[in-house]
Design a protein around this motif. Structure first.
Motif, short mmCIF file in Angstrom:
data_model
loop_
_atom_site.label_atom_id
_atom_site.label_comp_id
_atom_site.label_asym_id
_atom_site.label_seq_id
_atom_site.Cartn_x
_atom_site.Cartn_y
_atom_site.Cartn_z
N VAL A 726 0.83 -1.20 0.00
CA VAL A 726 0.00 0.00 0.00
C VAL A 726 0.86 1.25 0.00
N ARG A 727 1.90 1.25 0.79
CA ARG A 727 2.73 2.45 0.88
C ARG A 727 3.55 2.67 -0.40
N GLU A 728 4.10 1.62 -0.97
CA GLU A 728 4.96 1.76 -2.14
C GLU A 728 4.19 1.60 -3.45
N ARG A 729 2.90 1.23 -3.40
CA ARG A 729 2.07 1.05 -4.58
C ARG A 729 2.72 0.06 -5.54
N VAL A 730 2.94 -1.15 -5.05
CA VAL A 730 3.62 -2.19 -5.82
C VAL A 730 2.60 -3.19 -6.33
N ARG A 731 2.70 -3.56 -7.64
CA ARG A 731 1.90 -4.63 -8.22
C ARG A 731 2.79 -5.88 -8.25
N ILE A 732 2.59 -6.77 -7.27
CA ILE A 732 3.47 -7.94 -7.15
C ILE A 732 3.28 -8.89 -8.33
N LEU A 733 2.07 -8.93 -8.88
CA LEU A 733 1.81 -9.86 -9.98
C LEU A 733 2.67 -9.55 -11.21
N GLU A 734 2.96 -8.28 -11.43
CA GLU A 734 3.79 -7.91 -12.58
C GLU A 734 5.19 -8.49 -12.47
N TRP A 735 5.71 -8.64 -11.25
CA TRP A 735 7.04 -9.21 -11.06
C TRP A 735 7.01 -10.73 -11.05
N MET A 736 5.83 -11.30 -10.66
CA MET A 736 5.75 -12.75 -10.57
C MET A 736 5.55 -13.42 -11.94
N LYS A 737 4.71 -12.83 -12.80
CA LYS A 737 4.31 -13.53 -14.01
C LYS A 737 5.45 -13.64 -15.04
N ASP A 738 6.52 -12.85 -14.88
CA ASP A 738 7.65 -12.99 -15.80
C ASP A 738 8.35 -14.32 -15.65
N TYR A 739 8.18 -14.96 -14.47
CA TYR A 739 8.82 -16.25 -14.23
C TYR A 739 7.86 -17.42 -14.52
N ASP A 740 6.65 -17.12 -14.99
CA ASP A 740 5.68 -18.17 -15.31
C ASP A 740 5.26 -17.98 -16.77
N LYS A 741 6.06 -18.50 -17.68
CA LYS A 741 5.82 -18.31 -19.10
C LYS A 741 4.53 -19.01 -19.56
N LEU A 742 4.20 -20.14 -18.94
CA LEU A 742 3.01 -20.90 -19.35
C LEU A 742 1.76 -20.46 -18.60
N ARG A 743 1.87 -19.50 -17.71
CA ARG A 743 0.74 -18.99 -16.92
C ARG A 743 0.03 -20.13 -16.18
N SER A 744 0.86 -20.96 -15.52
CA SER A 744 0.30 -22.09 -14.76
C SER A 744 -0.11 -21.70 -13.36
N GLY A 745 0.27 -20.57 -12.88
CA GLY A 745 -0.10 -20.11 -11.54
C GLY A 745 0.86 -20.56 -10.47
N ARG A 746 1.93 -21.23 -10.82
CA ARG A 746 2.90 -21.69 -9.83
C ARG A 746 4.30 -21.49 -10.40
N PRO A 748 8.83 -22.07 -9.13
CA PRO A 748 9.76 -22.62 -8.14
C PRO A 748 9.99 -21.63 -6.99
N LYS A 749 10.40 -22.20 -5.87
CA LYS A 749 10.65 -21.35 -4.70
C LYS A 749 11.78 -20.35 -4.94
N SER A 750 12.78 -20.74 -5.70
CA SER A 750 13.89 -19.82 -5.97
C SER A 750 13.41 -18.60 -6.76
N ASN A 751 12.54 -18.84 -7.77
CA ASN A 751 12.00 -17.72 -8.52
C ASN A 751 11.05 -16.88 -7.67
N PHE A 752 10.32 -17.54 -6.76
CA PHE A 752 9.42 -16.81 -5.86
C PHE A 752 10.22 -15.83 -5.00
N ARG A 753 11.31 -16.31 -4.47
CA ARG A 753 12.15 -15.43 -3.64
C ARG A 753 12.79 -14.33 -4.50
N ARG A 754 13.18 -14.70 -5.71
CA ARG A 754 13.80 -13.70 -6.58
C ARG A 754 12.81 -12.59 -6.92
N ALA A 755 11.54 -12.94 -7.19
CA ALA A 755 10.53 -11.93 -7.52
C ALA A 755 10.24 -11.03 -6.32
N LEU A 756 10.14 -11.62 -5.11
CA LEU A 756 9.89 -10.80 -3.92
C LEU A 756 11.08 -9.89 -3.62
#
Length: 926
Positions: A726-746, A748-756
């Motif tokens: 809320v404070r930084e106005r961040v859209r987390i989905l924009e950073w997450m979906k770059d690591y999911d090329k097939l749009r499967s919704g999941r 790896p944990k390493s990519n999850f940490r990298r996106a966060l």
């Protein structure tokens, strides 16, 4: 009287127009659109003033107007005035010759003659001085006017006397008294202190013209350079000889003869009249072939038709195919007639036997003088040959100047003979390459028509010399070359590969020598490679298949072995020898290990004595030696070495001196750099690079960051993430979906940490582990359901699929203040409330402002100050006495403390709002 005044005014205006290169009539035309030749009186004098710079007074204007105002209507006839000013004489007056009518203007730039009367002796000296200056200026190409104009900014023809002394180009032998006499003669009578240099320039031109007239009168039969050519004897040539002469001239001068004839033949019939043929052949090739009228007449008679005309087409075809056969591509076996040897060159003319003998005597005398003085003659002649592509001829005057400059003195008659002998028969100029070859035995450039009786130098024939290479030590030579390549860090292939375009690995012997010279193996390089050593290298690296070539590839690998070994990728366990083993001492260095024990002892005692003296006196030794090392190569001579020791007051016997010199001397000189390393060694600087790398490795080994106050439950982690979103106005989905090329919704944990981590939420390792465990995908231990995570996080903005529930009222997530999350114990909460009540009562009574003093310490305007700044502000507001003990201070800091960048700060906004609220003030007032 008035007429004389008008004539004087016209002379002044004429001088001004000539000086400024102005045509006065052009300025009057703008005011006379009808071209009547008349303008008004005011227009007439305004044009004179604005364009010519001539300002007349009232009396002068009346006189000029009275002369050129013919109609009496107030208009002036400017056309008649411009004719008087511009034309030197009346073209329509045939009663008198033009020389009598000619009106010469005065001196340029409006100056007048400023010659001062001198006595007879001084006049003769001035006349002799002008004659001498004219000869010197003419020979050296000096212009007095150009030399003095730099000081004459207004171009009036006069400069100051001091400026004249500075700018006057004084020849050798002219004294200061002569220059003073010249200044005395040409002083300006109307302007004291000024010298009229323009009059001196004009008098020098008059002297030069007088000398030229005298020379022409002395030699009236030499009018131009062609008069130096010998007269051609009247010889009755046959028709074939005439044709041969014309063919040679056509071929040498590249003349298209048909272009000169076809303009007379409009119908292209191939026939023209006799007169037209005569004009065309003379214009085309008459001068180049030196055709006489009888020879032209013979050609006309040969090609004449029965009706009296001439067939020029056949004549031109014969000329165009000189030394060639038409349609030669259809006649491959035919023999082409070639011109005889020397026919196309510049042959020297043949003179009488007496003149030829005299020319040989003069040329032999000049050749002997050139040989004794070792003069390189050709460049002096070539500097005067400025034509396109070098015409190889110069004028007789230039020929005379060069001989005078080289002090090759010949009398006038011999000079005329030389001009006749070496004259080009076409242009009449001097064929200087032929003359240079006759007097300079080292110059070979001209081979046709040389003088008989003179020996000419032929081109040298280079033959292979037989060199004895048995005394060359190849091991020592290759060691020297490897040392040179190692110390200079040179890649051998860079110097050789440009000469081997086909990359065959072989080059010629001359190319090999040239590459070695570029490599530094020459007299001018680091190592002087002698002819015997080069021959040994050439024999060692000779190509067995091509004996005339050298295998530079093999030489390259032998030298570059100091850097690496070829084929290391095939033998990874091969141990490459260190590069230091290829370093060799300079030639002439003594092999110290073979010296006797007495020599060692004497050397050690001497160096110990000198070293102790240097340490005791703390002497800077190196600058004394560097003063004698002009080439900065670390070497000086033995004499300089002993001189340096005397300067440093380091005494030694002759035996000790010889022992030290034997240790450090080589072929270059005394190696003082090695001497100073042993005499006064500098402490070696410790290399800290290795230690620094080890420390960095120790620091980087502990990659696990220390966690500062991590959150322990999932709800707190999600609250922390939502607050940052809320404070930084961040859209987390924009950073997450770059690591999911097939749009499967999941993912790896390493990519999850990298996106966060890219979202910069500041989560610790334990907090990330809580999120991964909660959003773990069933059946996939290493996968995270990032879609569920983003849905939960983005619920702070809206509710997912809200279009299906239009009556739903979403609750807005409001991030809590950082200080509101602080939890105090009951005792500290009581201390804080007690202190706040006292300060609120004080603020309510005094109505004081709290924010301004806090804002002075808040440089970044984030609403916080340090704990020390918080106390300081309260002290200045006299509220610190309301906090009696240390417990109250700690309680206040715990209540309003926030963590920013790992440091605990105090939120003064919350503190001030709390005080104002307890004092009963309206929010944000006063």
């Amino acid at each position: 009287m008035a007429t004389a005044s008008v004539l004087r005014l016209e002379d002044e205006i004429r001088t001004t127009s000539l000086t400024k290169r102005i045509r006065p009539e052009q300025f009057f035309l703008d005011f006379d659109p009808l071209r009547s030749g008349y303008v008004t009186e005011s227009q007439f004098f305004r044009i004179l003033w604005e364009n010519l710079g001539v300002k007349l007074n009232e009396d002068q204007e009346k006189m000029v107007a009275a002369k050129y105002m013919f109609k009496g209507d107030g208009n002036v006839n400017y056309r008649t005035f411009c004719k008087v000013i511009s034309q030197p004489f009346k073209a329509d007056d045939l009663t008198r010759p033009p020389d009598v009518q000619k009106v010469d203007a005065k001196e340029f730039l409006g100056t007048s003659r400023s010659l001062q009367p001198l006595n007879e002796d001084q006049e003769r000296r001035v006349e002799a001085l002008l004659q001498r200056l004219n000869e010197f200026y003419t020979y050296h190409g000096i212009n007095l006017r150009t030399s003095c104009e730099d000081f004459d900014w207004h171009h009036r023809g006069v400069i100051q006397e001091s400026q004249f002394y500075r700018s006057f180009p004084k020849p050798p032998g002219v004294t200061d008294e002569d220059v003073f006499l010249l200044v005395l003669k040409y002083r300006d009578p109307d302007k004291p202190g000024l010298v009229n240099y323009l009059n001196i320039h004009h008098d020098l031109l008059a002297v030069s013209q007088r000398d030229s007239d005298i020379a022409k009168s002395a030699f009236p039969h030499y009018k131009n350079v062609t008069d130096y050519l010998p007269t051609q004897p009247d010889v009755d040539l046959t028709l074939q000889q005439i044709f041969d002469k014309i063919r040679v001239a056509i071929y040498k001068n590249r003349v298209r003869s048909i272009e000169y004839f076809k303009d007379y033949d409009r119908l292209r019939s191939g026939i023209i009249t006799e007169h037209q043929f005569n004009s065309a052949i003379v214009l085309a090739i008459g001068k180049e072939a030196q055709l006489s009228p009888p020879e032209v007449q013979k050609i006309i008679e040969y090609y004449r038709t029965p009706d009296g005309r001439v067939q020029y087409k056949e004549f031109c075809d014969m000329l165009e195919h000189a030394f060639n056969v038409p349609e030669l591509e259809k006649k491959p076996t035919i023999d082409v007639v070639r011109p005889p040897a020397g026919a196309l060159g510049r042959n020297l003319p043949i003179m009488t036997d007496e003149d030829e003998r005299r020319v040989v005597e003069v040329v032999n005398r000049l050749a002997e003088e050139v040989r004794k003085r070792r003069i390189l003659v050709y460049p002096y002649f070539k500097d005067f040959d400025r034509a396109n592509s070098y015409s190889r001829v110069i004028t007789p005057m230039q020929f005379r100047r060069i001989l005078h400059f080289l002090t090759l003195n010949v009398n006038e008659e011999d000079f005329k003979l030389l001009c006749r002998k070496f004259a080009d028969q076409t242009s009449g100029d001097i064929n200087y390459p032929a003359f240079v070859q006759t007097i300079d035995q080292d110059f070979v450039n001209y081979t046709q028509g040389l003088i008989q009786g003179i020996e000419y130098k032929s081109f040298p024939k280079f033959e292979d010399k037989i060199v004895d290479i048995r005394d060359v030590n190849m091991d020592d030579l290759m060691a020297r070359i490897r040392h040179h390549a190692l110390t200079k860090r040179l890649r051998v292939s860079e110097f050789f590969q440009d000469f081997d375009q086909l990359r065959s690995g072989s080059i010629t012997k001359t190319q090999f020598r040239r590459c070695l010279s570029d490599f530094g193996l020459s007299t001018l390089g680091e190592h002087d490679l002698t002819d015997v050593q080069f021959e040994a290298l050439a024999q060692f690296y000779k190509d067995p298949k091509l004996p005339d070539k050298i295998m530079w590839h093999k030489f390259m690998w032998d030298i570059e072995s100091v850097f690496t070994q070829p084929g290391l990728e095939k033998d990874p366990t091969h141990q490459v020898p260190p590069s230091e083993m290829y370093l060799v001492p300079k030639p002439g260095t003594m092999q110290w290990e073979f010296a006797s024990d007495e020599h060692h002892k004497l050397y050690n005692d001497t160096m110990t004595k000198w070293s102790e003296r240097v340490k005791q006196r703390r002497v800077l030794v190196k600058p004394v030696f560097q003063d004698f090392d002009k080439h900065n190569n670390g070497h000086i001579t033995r004499q300089h070495f002993r001189q340096c020791l005397r300067i440093l007051e380091m005494s030694a016997t002759e035996t000790e001196m010889q022992a030290v010199e034997a240790r450090f001397c080589d072929d270059v000189g005394f190696h003082y750099s090695r001497f100073l390393e042993e005499l006064d060694p500098n402490p070696k600087t410790e290399m800290m690079y290795v230690k620094r790398i080890q420390n960095l490795r120790v620091v980087n080994d502990d990659k696990k960051a220390k966690e500062d106050h991590p959150v322990g439950d999932l709800e707190s982690v999600l609250k922390k993430v939502k607050t940052m979103v809320v404070r930084e106005r961040v859209r987390i989905l924009e950073w997450m979906k770059d690591y999911d090329k097939l749009r499967s919704g999941r993912m790896p944990k390493s990519n999850f940490r990298r996106a966060l981590d890219l979202c910069r939420l500041g989560l610790y390792e334990s907090e990330l582990a809580l999120l991964e465990d909660h959003y773990k995908v069933p059946g996939y231990e290493d996968k995270v359901d990032y879609m569920s995570f983003t849905t939960d996080v983005e619920s702070v903005f809206t509710v997912k699929e809200m279009e299906k529930a239009p009556l739903l009222e979403p609750e807005r997530f409001k991030p809590p203040d950082d200080w509101s999350e602080n939890q105090l114990s009951k005792d500290y909460e009581g201390y804080a409330r007690n202190a706040l009540n006292k300060m609120a009562e004080r603020v309510r009574e005094t109505r004081m402002q709290l924010f301004p003093l806090f804002e002075d310490f808040d440089e970044v305007h984030n609403g916080t100050v340090t704990q020390s700044q918080f106390r300081r502000v309260l002290c200045e507001l006299e509220l610190a006495r309301m906090v009696p003990g240390e417990h109250e201070w700690v309680a206040l800091q715990q209540m309003f403390g926030v963590r920013i960048g790992g440091k605990v700060m105090t939120n003064y906004n919350a503190f001030c709002d709390a005080i104002y609220g307890m004092a009963g003030f309206e929010w944000r007032r006063p």
